[in-house]
Enzyme design. Sequence first.
Site, PDB file in Angstrom:
ATOM      1  N   HIS A 163      15.253 -32.126 -12.449  1.00 52.08           N
ATOM      2  CA  HIS A 163      15.514 -31.200 -11.335  1.00 52.08           C
ATOM      3  C   HIS A 163      16.997 -31.317 -10.961  1.00 52.08           C
ATOM      4  O   HIS A 163      17.576 -32.404 -11.023  1.00 52.08           O
ATOM      5  CB  HIS A 163      14.693 -31.564 -10.092  1.00 52.08           C
ATOM      6  CG  HIS A 163      13.283 -31.043 -10.076  1.00 52.08           C
ATOM      7  ND1 HIS A 163      12.230 -31.776  -9.574  1.00 52.08           N
ATOM      8  CD2 HIS A 163      12.761 -29.845 -10.450  1.00 52.08           C
ATOM      9  CE1 HIS A 163      11.110 -31.056  -9.651  1.00 52.08           C
ATOM     10  NE2 HIS A 163      11.401 -29.888 -10.193  1.00 52.08           N
ATOM     11  N   CYS A 257      14.035 -35.606  -2.572  1.00 51.28           N
ATOM     12  CA  CYS A 257      12.797 -34.911  -2.972  1.00 51.28           C
ATOM     13  C   CYS A 257      11.747 -34.963  -1.875  1.00 51.28           C
ATOM     14  O   CYS A 257      10.872 -34.107  -1.825  1.00 51.28           O
ATOM     15  CB  CYS A 257      12.183 -35.562  -4.207  1.00 51.28           C
ATOM     16  SG  CYS A 257      13.256 -35.751  -5.598  1.00 51.28           S
TER      17      CYS A 257
END
Length: 269
Positions: A163, A257
């Site tokens: 990511h 996150c």
Amino acid sequence: MCPPDHFEVAYEINPWMHTEVAVDGDLARAQWERLVSALTEAGAVIEWLSPVRGLPDLVFTANAGLVDGHVYVPARFKNPERQPETEHDTAWFLDHQFTVKPLPEGLVLEGAGDALPFAARGRPPVLVAGYRIRSDVRAHAVVSRLLGVAVRSVELVDPRLYHLDLAFCPLDARRALVVWAAFDHYGRKVVADLVPEPIELLPEEAFAFVGNSVVVGDVIIMPTCPVRVGRLLEGAGFSIEVCDVSEFIKAGGACRCLTLALDVRLSLG
Ligand code: ARG
């Protein structure tokens, strides 16, 4: 943020996840609460998403979608394991009076985990968006149209940095933490053209999730901070708060996150 009541490593959808490695639930809870305190002390105001049994990765709210003012673009998850999260995320945003603008079916985009705004001083914000591993580059043009923002697409080339928020961390109008090795040649050029003063993270620092940090004003909340990086950041005027989130790293996620910024304004309107 979403409390880790049902957090575990129940499947493997990134190279960090190993179902045979047990998560210590009490430790995960304590680490998450410490992160909540650090964010609150830095001045953040936190909203809560209810945990849902059977959705262990719902704690990683960064992936819930993209926020721009009161507009919410729900994520479309690549892996079936996480797809049921979207219904819960969307319910939260509807409940909080957001306008929901869905992406067309068939396009994958994992929210703010793969798209982070950078606003250089005196210039309109640009959305830096990662693709290939978890998000489709084709979704970027749609996001640009839905939100009225310029998108810079950068290809992610290392499956361990799957990511964008593991490789790129905007700090202020001049600086961002950048892991050059996460990008291909063109992506490196895009980031170098955009960020006036990039602060490089070495691959081994990136693999310790140093890039997955949350910035609240001039406080940077980091999962770990190598001395080298600490010196650079303190020299740049930031203060550092380390929050160990080792249990969540077992699922491939760290401080950033576990949060989704809601105070984001991308479009100029
Ligand atoms: N286990 C989760 C996944 O693989 C971790 C998500 C991490 N989130 C992030 N924004 N990098 O989807």
